[in-house]
Design a protein around this motif. Structure first.
Motif, PDB file in Angstrom:
ATOM      1  N   ALA A   1      -5.127  -0.132  -2.760  1.00  0.00           N
ATOM      2  CA  ALA A   1      -4.857  -1.076  -1.676  1.00  0.00           C
ATOM      3  C   ALA A   1      -5.423  -0.512  -0.375  1.00  0.00           C
ATOM      4  O   ALA A   1      -5.917   0.613  -0.319  1.00  0.00           O
ATOM      5  CB  ALA A   1      -3.358  -1.328  -1.549  1.00  0.00           C
ATOM      6  N   GLY A   2      -5.372  -1.301   0.685  1.00  0.00           N
ATOM      7  CA  GLY A   2      -5.880  -0.843   1.976  1.00  0.00           C
ATOM      8  C   GLY A   2      -7.385  -0.662   1.945  1.00  0.00           C
ATOM      9  O   GLY A   2      -8.115  -1.478   1.377  1.00  0.00           O
TER      10      GLY A   2
ATOM     11  N   LYS B   1      -9.072   1.540   0.345  1.00  0.00           N
ATOM     12  CA  LYS B   1      -9.480   1.936  -1.011  1.00  0.00           C
ATOM     13  C   LYS B   1     -10.375   3.178  -1.037  1.00  0.00           C
ATOM     14  O   LYS B   1     -11.102   3.402  -2.003  1.00  0.00           O
ATOM     15  CB  LYS B   1     -10.168   0.770  -1.729  1.00  0.00           C
ATOM     16  CG  LYS B   1      -9.320  -0.481  -1.813  1.00  0.00           C
ATOM     17  CD  LYS B   1     -10.016  -1.589  -2.585  1.00  0.00           C
ATOM     18  CE  LYS B   1      -9.148  -2.845  -2.623  1.00  0.00           C
ATOM     19  NZ  LYS B   1      -9.792  -3.934  -3.374  1.00  0.00           N
TER      20      LYS B   1
ATOM     21  N   ILE C   1      -0.896   3.797   8.389  1.00  0.00           N
ATOM     22  CA  ILE C   1       0.016   3.054   7.528  1.00  0.00           C
ATOM     23  C   ILE C   1       1.446   3.415   7.918  1.00  0.00           C
ATOM     24  O   ILE C   1       1.749   4.595   8.150  1.00  0.00           O
ATOM     25  CB  ILE C   1      -0.230   3.409   6.053  1.00  0.00           C
ATOM     26  CG1 ILE C   1      -1.714   3.257   5.698  1.00  0.00           C
ATOM     27  CG2 ILE C   1       0.620   2.540   5.138  1.00  0.00           C
ATOM     28  CD1 ILE C   1      -2.101   3.971   4.408  1.00  0.00           C
TER      29      ILE C   1
ATOM     30  N   GLN D   1       0.827  -1.199   0.000  1.00  0.00           N
ATOM     31  CA  GLN D   1       0.000   0.000   0.000  1.00  0.00           C
ATOM     32  C   GLN D   1       0.866   1.255   0.000  1.00  0.00           C
ATOM     33  O   GLN D   1       0.571   2.220  -0.695  1.00  0.00           O
ATOM     34  CB  GLN D   1      -0.931   0.002   1.209  1.00  0.00           C
ATOM     35  CG  GLN D   1      -1.902   1.170   1.240  1.00  0.00           C
ATOM     36  CD  GLN D   1      -2.847   1.110   2.420  1.00  0.00           C
ATOM     37  OE1 GLN D   1      -2.695   0.276   3.309  1.00  0.00           O
ATOM     38  NE2 GLN D   1      -3.823   1.993   2.443  1.00  0.00           N
TER      39      GLN D   1
ATOM     40  N   ASP E   1      -0.410   3.407  -3.058  1.00  0.00           N
ATOM     41  CA  ASP E   1      -1.345   2.733  -3.951  1.00  0.00           C
ATOM     42  C   ASP E   1      -2.749   2.907  -3.383  1.00  0.00           C
ATOM     43  O   ASP E   1      -3.117   2.258  -2.409  1.00  0.00           O
ATOM     44  CB  ASP E   1      -0.991   1.249  -4.064  1.00  0.00           C
ATOM     45  CG  ASP E   1      -1.922   0.493  -5.005  1.00  0.00           C
ATOM     46  OD1 ASP E   1      -2.808   1.129  -5.615  1.00  0.00           O
ATOM     47  OD2 ASP E   1      -1.762  -0.730  -5.130  1.00  0.00           O
TER      48      ASP E   1
ATOM     49  N   SER F   1      -6.308  -1.475   5.502  1.00  0.00           N
ATOM     50  CA  SER F   1      -7.595  -2.147   5.283  1.00  0.00           C
ATOM     51  C   SER F   1      -8.427  -2.237   6.553  1.00  0.00           C
ATOM     52  O   SER F   1      -9.661  -2.291   6.490  1.00  0.00           O
ATOM     53  CB  SER F   1      -7.366  -3.546   4.701  1.00  0.00           C
ATOM     54  OG  SER F   1      -6.524  -4.303   5.534  1.00  0.00           O
TER      55      SER F   1
END
Length: 235
Positions: free
Chosen positions: A42-43, A45, A138, A20, A39, A133
């Motif tokens: 990812a995660g 979103k 992060i 991510q 990204d 997610s």
């Protein structure tokens, strides 16, 4: 296997397809200039297919003076504004980047050690926020000095495949080194530098043990990857 951690131009930039956030160089140190990649697909979103693609970092440093693993220090970002110093460049395919000098960007004094970088990402209004997610912050590792070696691809979630599949191996060292890649104790590729990549176009069913080794005048380090292509593991 020790690793945290897309394609065409983007493929050349990433450590693993499931990442991510990642840093380039992979073994980023606290006094390095690095590129931060995010990204949005990812995660959680929350920022996927954003239009216009305006994404801003909200970020801090976890240091040896943080009171916990999640204690952000030297926080950077002004929420809900067009915060140009923290705005990321859109590269396409939901990938964003930002070039920074780690210590200078966060303003961390030289007597404090940076251990990790912490992030969330937002749109301009701040009503959409990209997180992990599970909704958490992060993090990206900042590495201490020293020789290290790692497989960047495949990542920890992609160490099995179908018989006949292709397999790309991407390896990195923290310092310019003599690099060697072994398959079942047989040397299959070598080079000089920080990166070594190779592609197998069709692997028969079986278990494959890869060793990536980096050597300098002061020592050697290695990382190991076991990959299973179809069928059952060999014994």
């Amino acid at each position: 296997m020790k690793r945290n951690f897309l394609h065409g131009l983007l493929f050349a930039l990433v450590p693993a397809a499931s990442a991510q956030v990642w840093l380039d160089p992979y073994f980023a140190r606290q006094d390095d200039s690095v590129t931060v990649y995010f990204d949005a697909a990812a995660g959680n979103k929350a920022l996927v297919n954003l239009g216009p693609p305006d994404v801003y970092m909200h970020t801090g440093a976890i240091t040896d003076r943080s009171t916990s693993a999640g204690d952000w220090r030297y926080v950077q970002g002004t929420w809900g504004t067009d915060d140009q110093p923290r705005k990321m460049q859109y590269l396409g395919r939901n990938i964003y980047s930002k070039r920074i000098h780690v210590r200078n960007f966060y303003g961390v004094p030289s007597n404090e050690n940076i251990l990790r970088l912490a992030f969330v990402f937002r749109n301009r209004a701040g009503d959409k926020v990209g997180r992990a997610s599970d909704g958490s912050d992060i993090f990206a590792t900042i590495w201490p000095a020293g020789l290290r070696a790692a497989f960047l691809q495949p990542d920890a979630a992609a160490q099995t495949g179908k018989a006949g599949d292709s397999l790309r191996l991407r390896c990195a060292a923290s310092e310019s080194s003599q690099l060697e890649l072994y398959l079942n104790q047989t040397l299959i590729k070598s080079g000089q530098g920080k990166n070594l990549d190779t592609l197998f176009t069709s692997l028969p069913a079986g278990q494959y043990r890869f060793i990536f080794k980096a050597t300098t005048g002061t020592g050697s380090v290695a990382d190991t990857l076991v990959y299973i292509a179809g069928g059952s593991p060999l014994t």
